[in-house]
Design a protein around this motif. Structure first.
Motif, PDB file in Angstrom:
ATOM      1  N   GLY A  57     -15.045   4.524 -15.600  1.00 49.70           N
ATOM      2  CA  GLY A  57     -14.951   5.729 -14.428  1.00 49.70           C
ATOM      3  C   GLY A  57     -14.435   5.130 -13.082  1.00 49.70           C
ATOM      4  N   GLU A  58     -14.308   3.878 -12.722  1.00 51.06           N
ATOM      5  CA  GLU A  58     -14.020   3.287 -11.613  1.00 51.06           C
ATOM      6  C   GLU A  58     -12.319   3.286 -11.384  1.00 51.06           C
ATOM      7  OE1 GLU A  58     -15.060  -0.649 -11.340  1.00 51.06           O
ATOM      8  OE2 GLU A  58     -17.176  -0.416 -11.508  1.00 51.06           O
ATOM      9  N   LYS A  59     -11.617   3.539 -12.337  1.00 54.59           N
ATOM     10  CA  LYS A  59     -10.183   3.878 -12.081  1.00 54.59           C
ATOM     11  C   LYS A  59      -9.698   4.994 -13.111  1.00 54.59           C
ATOM     12  CE  LYS A  59      -9.474  -0.038  -9.377  1.00 54.59           C
ATOM     13  NZ  LYS A  59      -8.758  -1.085 -10.045  1.00 54.59           N
ATOM     14  N   ASN A  60      -8.744   5.613 -12.705  1.00 50.23           N
ATOM     15  CA  ASN A  60      -7.885   6.623 -13.343  1.00 50.23           C
ATOM     16  C   ASN A  60      -6.378   6.668 -13.390  1.00 50.23           C
ATOM     17  OD1 ASN A  60      -7.888   7.745 -11.085  1.00 50.23           O
ATOM     18  ND2 ASN A  60      -9.168   9.554 -11.243  1.00 50.23           N
ATOM     19  N   LEU A  61      -5.859   7.613 -13.801  1.00 51.45           N
ATOM     20  CA  LEU A  61      -4.495   7.875 -13.765  1.00 51.45           C
ATOM     21  C   LEU A  61      -3.990   7.710 -12.349  1.00 51.45           C
ATOM     22  CD1 LEU A  61      -2.155   7.860 -15.392  1.00 51.45           C
ATOM     23  CD2 LEU A  61      -1.987  10.212 -15.540  1.00 51.45           C
ATOM     24  N   ASP A  62      -4.822   8.423 -11.351  1.00 57.80           N
ATOM     25  CA  ASP A  62      -4.485   8.358  -9.814  1.00 57.80           C
ATOM     26  C   ASP A  62      -4.297   6.933  -9.639  1.00 57.80           C
ATOM     27  OD1 ASP A  62      -5.056  11.031 -10.168  1.00 57.80           O
ATOM     28  OD2 ASP A  62      -7.057  11.076  -8.995  1.00 57.80           O
ATOM     29  N   SER A  63      -5.118   5.858  -9.932  1.00 53.50           N
ATOM     30  CA  SER A  63      -4.707   4.534  -9.481  1.00 53.50           C
ATOM     31  C   SER A  63      -3.625   3.999 -10.050  1.00 53.50           C
ATOM     32  CB  SER A  63      -5.784   3.565 -10.347  1.00 53.50           C
ATOM     33  OG  SER A  63      -7.231   4.240 -10.219  1.00 53.50           O
ATOM     34  N   VAL A  64      -2.935   4.528 -10.889  1.00 56.06           N
ATOM     35  CA  VAL A  64      -1.712   4.139 -11.616  1.00 56.06           C
ATOM     36  C   VAL A  64      -0.457   4.656 -10.570  1.00 56.06           C
ATOM     37  CG1 VAL A  64       0.129   4.315 -13.457  1.00 56.06           C
ATOM     38  CG2 VAL A  64      -2.545   3.895 -13.938  1.00 56.06           C
ATOM     39  N   MET A  65      -0.802   5.886 -10.310  1.00 57.23           N
ATOM     40  CA  MET A  65       0.122   6.696  -9.532  1.00 57.23           C
ATOM     41  C   MET A  65       0.296   5.964  -8.055  1.00 57.23           C
ATOM     42  SD  MET A  65       1.226   8.962 -11.712  1.00 57.23           S
ATOM     43  CE  MET A  65       2.531   9.722 -10.619  1.00 57.23           C
ATOM     44  N   ARG A  66      -0.753   5.758  -7.564  1.00 53.08           N
ATOM     45  CA  ARG A  66      -0.884   5.206  -6.334  1.00 53.08           C
ATOM     46  C   ARG A  66       0.035   3.525  -6.134  1.00 53.08           C
ATOM     47  NH1 ARG A  66      -6.634   6.404  -6.535  1.00 53.08           N
ATOM     48  NH2 ARG A  66      -6.876   8.280  -5.342  1.00 53.08           N
ATOM     49  N   GLY A  67      -0.491   2.918  -7.433  1.00 49.33           N
ATOM     50  CA  GLY A  67       0.203   1.800  -7.672  1.00 49.33           C
ATOM     51  C   GLY A  67       1.907   1.843  -7.673  1.00 49.33           C
ATOM     52  N   LEU A  68       2.130   2.905  -8.273  1.00 48.04           N
ATOM     53  CA  LEU A  68       3.853   3.351  -8.260  1.00 48.04           C
ATOM     54  C   LEU A  68       4.268   3.773  -7.008  1.00 48.04           C
ATOM     55  CD1 LEU A  68       3.639   5.429 -11.460  1.00 48.04           C
ATOM     56  CD2 LEU A  68       4.649   3.244 -11.360  1.00 48.04           C
ATOM     57  N   MET A  69       3.449   4.287  -6.221  1.00 48.42           N
ATOM     58  CA  MET A  69       3.788   4.914  -4.952  1.00 48.42           C
ATOM     59  C   MET A  69       4.082   3.694  -3.826  1.00 48.42           C
ATOM     60  SD  MET A  69       5.070   7.237  -3.321  1.00 48.42           S
ATOM     61  CE  MET A  69       5.393   7.417  -1.673  1.00 48.42           C
ATOM     62  N   ASP A  70       3.072   2.435  -3.970  1.00 48.21           N
ATOM     63  CA  ASP A  70       3.081   1.311  -3.437  1.00 48.21           C
ATOM     64  C   ASP A  70       4.384   0.309  -3.796  1.00 48.21           C
ATOM     65  OD1 ASP A  70       0.702   1.822  -2.105  1.00 48.21           O
ATOM     66  OD2 ASP A  70      -0.709   0.765  -3.530  1.00 48.21           O
ATOM     67  N   ASN A  71       4.594   0.443  -4.853  1.00 47.36           N
ATOM     68  CA  ASN A  71       5.711  -0.135  -5.261  1.00 47.36           C
ATOM     69  C   ASN A  71       7.191   0.666  -4.875  1.00 47.36           C
ATOM     70  OD1 ASN A  71       7.305  -2.018  -7.451  1.00 47.36           O
ATOM     71  ND2 ASN A  71       8.215   0.177  -7.709  1.00 47.36           N
ATOM     72  N   TYR A  72       7.244   1.783  -4.656  1.00 50.17           N
ATOM     73  CA  TYR A  72       8.243   2.556  -4.122  1.00 50.17           C
ATOM     74  C   TYR A  72       8.300   2.050  -2.593  1.00 50.17           C
ATOM     75  CZ  TYR A  72      10.624   6.159  -1.589  1.00 50.17           C
ATOM     76  OH  TYR A  72      11.429   6.941  -0.802  1.00 50.17           O
ATOM     77  N   ASN A  73       7.292   1.908  -1.920  1.00 50.97           N
ATOM     78  CA  ASN A  73       7.471   1.617  -0.514  1.00 50.97           C
ATOM     79  C   ASN A  73       7.638   0.366  -0.182  1.00 50.97           C
ATOM     80  OD1 ASN A  73       6.258   4.051   0.492  1.00 50.97           O
ATOM     81  ND2 ASN A  73       4.056   3.449   0.042  1.00 50.97           N
ATOM     82  N   LEU A  74       7.924  -0.647  -1.223  1.00 51.27           N
ATOM     83  CA  LEU A  74       8.261  -2.145  -0.842  1.00 51.27           C
ATOM     84  C   LEU A  74       9.737  -2.171  -1.097  1.00 51.27           C
ATOM     85  CD1 LEU A  74       5.751  -3.872  -3.269  1.00 51.27           C
ATOM     86  CD2 LEU A  74       5.763  -4.029  -0.709  1.00 51.27           C
ATOM     87  N   ASN A  75      10.470  -1.230  -1.991  1.00 53.34           N
ATOM     88  CA  ASN A  75      11.928  -1.213  -2.300  1.00 53.34           C
ATOM     89  C   ASN A  75      12.148   0.260  -2.582  1.00 53.34           C
ATOM     90  OD1 ASN A  75      14.377  -1.359  -2.617  1.00 53.34           O
ATOM     91  ND2 ASN A  75      14.274  -3.211  -4.258  1.00 53.34           N
ATOM     92  N   GLN A  76      12.616   1.088  -1.852  1.00 51.28           N
ATOM     93  CA  GLN A  76      12.821   2.382  -1.814  1.00 51.28           C
ATOM     94  C   GLN A  76      14.096   2.729  -2.282  1.00 51.28           C
ATOM     95  OE1 GLN A  76      11.864   4.641   1.954  1.00 51.28           O
ATOM     96  NE2 GLN A  76      10.002   3.804   2.195  1.00 51.28           N
ATOM     97  N   SER A  77      14.676   1.930  -2.443  1.00 50.51           N
ATOM     98  CA  SER A  77      16.249   2.380  -3.040  1.00 50.51           C
ATOM     99  C   SER A  77      16.417   2.017  -4.570  1.00 50.51           C
ATOM    100  CB  SER A  77      17.172   1.322  -2.234  1.00 50.51           C
ATOM    101  OG  SER A  77      17.042  -0.054  -2.694  1.00 50.51           O
ATOM    102  N   VAL A  78      15.464   1.472  -5.207  1.00 55.67           N
ATOM    103  CA  VAL A  78      15.686   1.124  -6.753  1.00 55.67           C
ATOM    104  C   VAL A  78      14.433   1.786  -7.496  1.00 55.67           C
ATOM    105  CG1 VAL A  78      15.728  -0.806  -8.383  1.00 55.67           C
ATOM    106  CG2 VAL A  78      16.719  -1.122  -6.003  1.00 55.67           C
TER     107      VAL A  78
END
Length: 373
Positions: free
Chosen positions: A176-197
């Protein structure tokens, strides 16, 4: 002099009206499809708004590599619409519940009828994987025919169900410490590192695994690439839920499985009907159904039931509901040929999604982690 005055007067009038109309347009934009959907419930409208609003992150920012710089002039093919639309379809209902617009019983009803039962009633789920259906969206989903449902599973529905199972799996392996929200936040963090790809399948798995600290690729890939039934009850068990067939399909229950309403039994003919110019037309035929076995085809007209004329779906339902026998005789027309066929009535399977009567401490904990609001 008078001509010049008239000229400038009408010129002024023209510009005044132009500016006035332009002002009205920007102050009062055209009504959207949502505004015109008077028949839609307020809750449905909110769910639709949540779905489109969620796309500001999932698709506009978190997007497959193929979508890259958006090309609005050409068809763009990607096998990741299970992420774009499937995950969004899971979240739109979940967030509508968490925002307080639905009760838990209403949310379970939506999950049962709009996700699980729709998936079960789509023969194409056993023919094509959800990754394949994602890739063939332009040729299948947006160009449907009378057999599409038999060959093509919706990446909205199956993708959303996979998102739900993945959410439960992550909750279970992280207690219960992580869920699919954790994955979506990780994907959003990745987008912020390189928004064009955009991202690839492997990018998704790597980011997801880094976000939760566990391997999920093998399990998720098996669900995405397979045409086997999804292990729904196996994972619902982890959060104390069960999806079961109602033994008596004309009973509707609430609370502790107490019957509060009896409804007319719906029969499963395996065909969809539509009204067309005072005629009752077969719109779709489902694989291995009673209708297919008894020779009824898409496009046929149903003329009569047991010698009683039918001209509409309401008329058809009314006559079927009044039958006491377990067989009916259908008089049909196919390409100007009249034919008779007898069909044995079979009640339509109905399911219910409910909380198990007894929950373990682990099930209760994970259930609360899942639906905590």
């Amino acid at each position: 002099f008078s001509f010049v005055c008239y000229f400038f007067f009408f010129l002024f009038l023209f510009f005044f009206l132009f500016v006035f109309c332009f002002f009205l347009m920007i102050r009062r934009p055209p009504r959207s499809t949502l505004d015109r959907s008077s028949a839609a419930s307020d809750v449905y409208k909110r769910q639709l708004l949540v779905h489109e609003y969620f796309h500001l992150w999932n698709v506009k920012r978190i997007r497959p590599l193929e979508l890259g710089s958006f090309d609005y002039n050409n068809e763009v093919y990607t096998s990741m619409l299970w992420l774009c639309e499937g995950f969004t379809s899971y979240y739109d209902d979940l967030l509508t519940y968490k925002a307080g617009f639905r009760t838990i019983d209403e949310y379970f009803k939506i999950l049962n009828e709009d996700h699980l039962e729709k998936l079960l009633n789509t023969p194409g789920r056993l023919v094509m994987s959800v990754k394949e259906s994602s890739f063939h969206a332009w040729s299948k989903f947006y160009n449907p025919n009378q057999d599409t449902h038999n060959r093509f599973p919706s990446y909205y529905i199956k993708g959303g169900t996979i998102a739900w199972l993945l959410d439960i799996y992550i909750l279970s392996i992280t207690n219960g410490e992580k869920n699919l929200d954790s994955v979506m936040r990780g994907l959003m963090d990745n987008y912020n590192l390189n928004q064009s790809v955009g991202i690839t399948d492997d990018d998704f798995y790597n980011i997801a695994e880094n976000s939760i600290g566990y391997e999920i690729k093998s399990l998720t890939e098996a669900w995405l690439n397979s045409i086997d039934e999804l292990p729904i009850n196996q994972y619902l068990e982890l959060i104390g839920l069960e999806w079961v067939e109602l033994v008596n399909s004309n009973e509707v229950t609430f609370g502790n499985n107490l019957i509060f309403q009896n409804i007319n039994v719906n029969y499963d003919f395996g065909m969809d009907l539509k009204d067309e110019d005072s005629m009752l037309i077969v719109d779709k035929i489902y694989d291995n159904s009673l209708a297919e076995i008894n020779g009824i085809g898409a496009g046929d007209e149903i003329l009569a039931i047991d010698n009683y004329r039918v001209t509409s779906t309401d008329n058809f339902i009314s006559l079927i509901g009044s039958k006491n026998n377990d067989e009916i005789n259908l008089l049909c027309s196919s390409e100007c040929r009249i034919y008779n066929t007898r069909i044995k009535l079979k009640p339509k399977k109905k399911f219910i999604l409910r909380i198990k009567s007894e929950l373990s401490e682990s099930q209760n904990h994970l259930f609360n982690c899942w639906l905590n609001r």
